[in-house]
Write a protein that holds these residues in place. Structure first.
Motif, PDB file in Angstrom:
ATOM      1  N   THR A   1       0.842  -1.194   0.000  1.00 10.71           N
ATOM      2  CA  THR A   1       0.000   0.000   0.000  1.00 10.71           C
ATOM      3  C   THR A   1       0.876   1.241   0.000  1.00 10.71           C
ATOM      4  OG1 THR A   1      -1.744  -1.162   1.179  1.00 10.71           O
ATOM      5  CG2 THR A   1      -1.808   1.244   1.238  1.00 10.71           C
ATOM      6  N   THR A   2       0.537   2.197  -0.841  1.00 11.07           N
ATOM      7  CA  THR A   2       1.335   3.409  -0.962  1.00 11.07           C
ATOM      8  C   THR A   2       1.495   4.107   0.388  1.00 11.07           C
ATOM      9  OG1 THR A   2       0.714   3.735  -3.256  1.00 11.07           O
ATOM     10  CG2 THR A   2       1.449   5.687  -2.053  1.00 11.07           C
TER      11      THR A   2
ATOM     12  N   GLN B   1       3.297   2.946   2.832  1.00 14.03           N
ATOM     13  CA  GLN B   1       3.470   1.998   3.935  1.00 14.03           C
ATOM     14  C   GLN B   1       4.671   1.082   3.685  1.00 14.03           C
ATOM     15  OE1 GLN B   1      -0.218   0.214   5.354  1.00 14.03           O
ATOM     16  NE2 GLN B   1      -1.401   2.000   4.739  1.00 14.03           N
TER      17      GLN B   1
ATOM     18  N   SER C   1       4.826   5.846  -3.800  1.00 15.03           N
ATOM     19  CA  SER C   1       5.243   6.432  -2.520  1.00 15.03           C
ATOM     20  C   SER C   1       6.357   7.451  -2.679  1.00 15.03           C
ATOM     21  CB  SER C   1       5.711   5.331  -1.562  1.00 15.03           C
ATOM     22  OG  SER C   1       4.650   4.509  -1.174  1.00 15.03           O
TER      23      SER C   1
ATOM     24  N   ASP D   1       2.081  -9.988  -0.021  1.00 15.62           N
ATOM     25  CA  ASP D   1       1.275  -8.805  -0.326  1.00 15.62           C
ATOM     26  C   ASP D   1       0.683  -8.246   0.964  1.00 15.62           C
ATOM     27  OD1 ASP D   1       1.533  -9.032  -3.224  1.00 15.62           O
ATOM     28  OD2 ASP D   1       0.256 -10.800  -3.024  1.00 15.62           O
ATOM     29  N   GLN D   2       0.622  -6.930   1.033  1.00  9.75           N
ATOM     30  CA  GLN D   2       0.224  -6.265   2.277  1.00  9.75           C
ATOM     31  C   GLN D   2      -1.281  -6.118   2.430  1.00  9.75           C
ATOM     32  OE1 GLN D   2       1.722  -2.255   2.570  1.00  9.75           O
ATOM     33  NE2 GLN D   2       0.974  -1.962   4.657  1.00  9.75           N
ATOM     34  N   ARG D   3      -2.009  -5.893   1.352  1.00  9.20           N
ATOM     35  CA  ARG D   3      -3.345  -5.339   1.451  1.00  9.20           C
ATOM     36  C   ARG D   3      -4.477  -6.322   1.811  1.00  9.20           C
ATOM     37  NH1 ARG D   3      -6.769  -1.089  -0.276  1.00  9.20           N
ATOM     38  NH2 ARG D   3      -8.640  -1.786  -1.361  1.00  9.20           N
TER      39      ARG D   3
ATOM     40  N   ARG E   1      -7.378  -8.288   3.262  1.00  6.98           N
ATOM     41  CA  ARG E   1      -7.890  -8.176   4.622  1.00  6.98           C
ATOM     42  C   ARG E   1      -8.753  -9.380   4.974  1.00  6.98           C
ATOM     43  NH1 ARG E   1      -9.756  -1.793   4.465  1.00  6.98           N
ATOM     44  NH2 ARG E   1      -7.807  -0.980   3.563  1.00  6.98           N
TER      45      ARG E   1
ATOM     46  N   CYS F   1      -9.965  -0.617  -5.994  1.00  6.19           N
ATOM     47  CA  CYS F   1      -8.575  -0.967  -5.733  1.00  6.19           C
ATOM     48  C   CYS F   1      -7.915   0.076  -4.839  1.00  6.19           C
ATOM     49  CB  CYS F   1      -7.802  -1.064  -7.046  1.00  6.19           C
ATOM     50  SG  CYS F   1      -7.667   0.531  -7.906  1.00  6.19           S
ATOM     51  N   GLY F   2      -6.781  -0.283  -4.250  1.00 10.25           N
ATOM     52  CA  GLY F   2      -5.972   0.661  -3.499  1.00 10.25           C
ATOM     53  C   GLY F   2      -4.748   1.053  -4.308  1.00 10.25           C
TER      54      GLY F   2
ATOM     55  N   SER G   1      -1.005   1.555  -4.984  1.00  8.15           N
ATOM     56  CA  SER G   1       0.013   0.672  -4.422  1.00  8.15           C
ATOM     57  C   SER G   1       1.370   0.853  -5.090  1.00  8.15           C
ATOM     58  CB  SER G   1      -0.431  -0.790  -4.567  1.00  8.15           C
ATOM     59  OG  SER G   1      -1.725  -0.983  -4.044  1.00  8.15           O
TER      60      SER G   1
ATOM     61  N   GLY H   1      -4.269  -4.659  -4.503  1.00  7.05           N
ATOM     62  CA  GLY H   1      -3.782  -3.309  -4.765  1.00  7.05           C
ATOM     63  C   GLY H   1      -3.470  -3.128  -6.241  1.00  7.05           C
TER      64      GLY H   1
END
Length: 389
Positions: A18-19, A21, A117, A201-203, A205, A232-233, A235, A331
């Motif tokens: 995620t951007t 982070q 980022s 992958d981070q996003r 959930r 979408c997020g 990223s 993302g």
């Protein structure tokens, strides 16, 4: 199908962060170079890299593909090209590699990278009468088109095509559940190159439910149906493939993903979310296939409403799309996303031997789309990401 089409022999990506982070301090070079390096290390004996083509949007400027290639140790003699086709850049890079491999023998590393980022802040220059102002995005289309932002455009397409909020939330929930299940089962591990100590992958959930998704408010206006949860997020990430010409592939004795067709197409710039429809239709027509013959479909999940409108137009059942979850869950690292679709097809059709034919598609700002049809060529199982053949 023709045996003369170029073949992808390997495909890797970074984890998606995620951007702001996980990869908040990393540049395009930091993200892309490890992927290129690992792909080059895994090439069969006797093959070298003949070119690098990467997509990137509004990044550091210059030629990020050249920087990444040099940082990866590919050699000063390896040419590199960076292209910008908005969020279709990664798949457009694969398209350009395809054309190159059709015209000459060799190995091309192609994909995309986005480090949102660390993307530089850009300003329109000021004048005596007006101060400098921030440059938020390039125009996607000139007048007389309205040139909408992608979110409001997705709301418009969903409304026009009768895609209601409940259906969008249901699709988004499925994407998250699938991505979480795949991550927990290690289903992404074979395609991921660890970056800065991160290998997942981070996003995605694990706690999402239909009730939680229903609580999110419309993101782009009170009457809209797109929310932060069914979209979408933004990223950070990178992805690339190693592609060779058909004659080179015939002597390798290993599996691959033959690229039967890659097509870029256009549509109404005020309905940019529909761009993948004419691209996919043309790519399928060129390959001689129809949607009923596809074993895997990877579409970029920018907004659930926009994606479902495309699925309906193409006659694709929504359950067929992104079986391991897509960009809503993982993302959307803009310029990398198109290449990530191809990496996902490679994992499903080649690494897992999960079928024969696949389709990747992405809609692009300005009323554009890009799509690719691929065919698995089975053979020996590929080594793990950390191995050298």
């Amino acid at each position: 199908m023709s045996d003369d089409q170029p073949v992808i022999i390997d495909a890797l990506r970074t984890p998606i962060g995620t951007t702001g982070q996980m990869f908040s301090h990393l540049t395009t070079t930091d993200l892309a170079a490890p992927v290129l390096k690992r792909l080059a290390e895994r090439l069969p004996q006797g093959l070298g890299t003949d070119a690098v083509i990467l997509g990137n949007i509004r990044g550091p400027g210059g030629n990020p593909a050249r920087l990444a290639g040099l940082a990866a140790g590919l050699g000063v003699e390896v040419p590199a090209l960076t292209l910008d086709d908005e969020c279709g850049s990664g798949l457009a890079a694969v398209e350009q590699a395809w054309y190159r491999c059709l015209s000459r023998p060799g190995t091309v590393l192609a994909g995309g990278v986005q480090a949102a980022s660390t993307q530089p802040v850009t300003l329109w220059p000021g004048t005596d009468d007006h101060p400098a102002r921030r440059y938020d995005r390039a125009p996607f289309a000139p007048a007389p088109w309205a040139d909408p932002e992608m979110g409001p455009a997705a709301d418009r397409v969903a409304a026009e095509r009768g895609i209601d909020r409940r259906r969008q939330d249901d699709y988004a929930l499925r994407s998250h559940l699938r991505a979480v299940a795949t991550r927990e089962a290690g289903g992404f591990a074979s395609e991921i190159v660890a970056i800065d100590g991160h290998a997942e992958d981070q996003r995605p959930r694990p706690g999402f439910t239909a009730r939680r998704l229903a609580r999110f408010r419309p993101a782009f206006g009170p009457d809209g149906t797109a929310t932060a949860a069914n979209s979408c997020g933004i990223s950070d990430g990178a992805a690339a493939v190693a592609m060779v010409d058909s004659r080179t592939f015939s002597g390798l004795g290993r599996p691959g993903l033959r690229v039967l067709s890659v097509v870029s197409a256009g549509c109404d710039p005020d309905r940019p979310g529909l761009g993948m429809v004419p691209a996919a239709q043309a790519a399928l027509a060129e390959s001689g296939l129809n949607v009923d013959q596809l074993d895997a479909i990877e579409f970029n999940e920018a907004f659930a409403g926009q994606l479902l409108a495309c699925a309906d137009a193409l006659g694709v059942r929504e359950e067929q799309i992104c079986p391991d979850g897509g960009a809503i869950a993982l993302g959307h690292p803009w310029a990398a996303s198109g290449a990530i679709l191809v990496v996902r097809l490679f994992t499903r059709l080649v690494r897992r031997q999960g079928g024969r034919y696949g389709l990747a598609g992405i809609s692009i700002g300005g009323g554009l789309g890009c799509a690719a049809v691929v065919e698995a060529c089975h053979g020996p199982v590929l080594p793990n990401v950390g191995s050298r053949q």
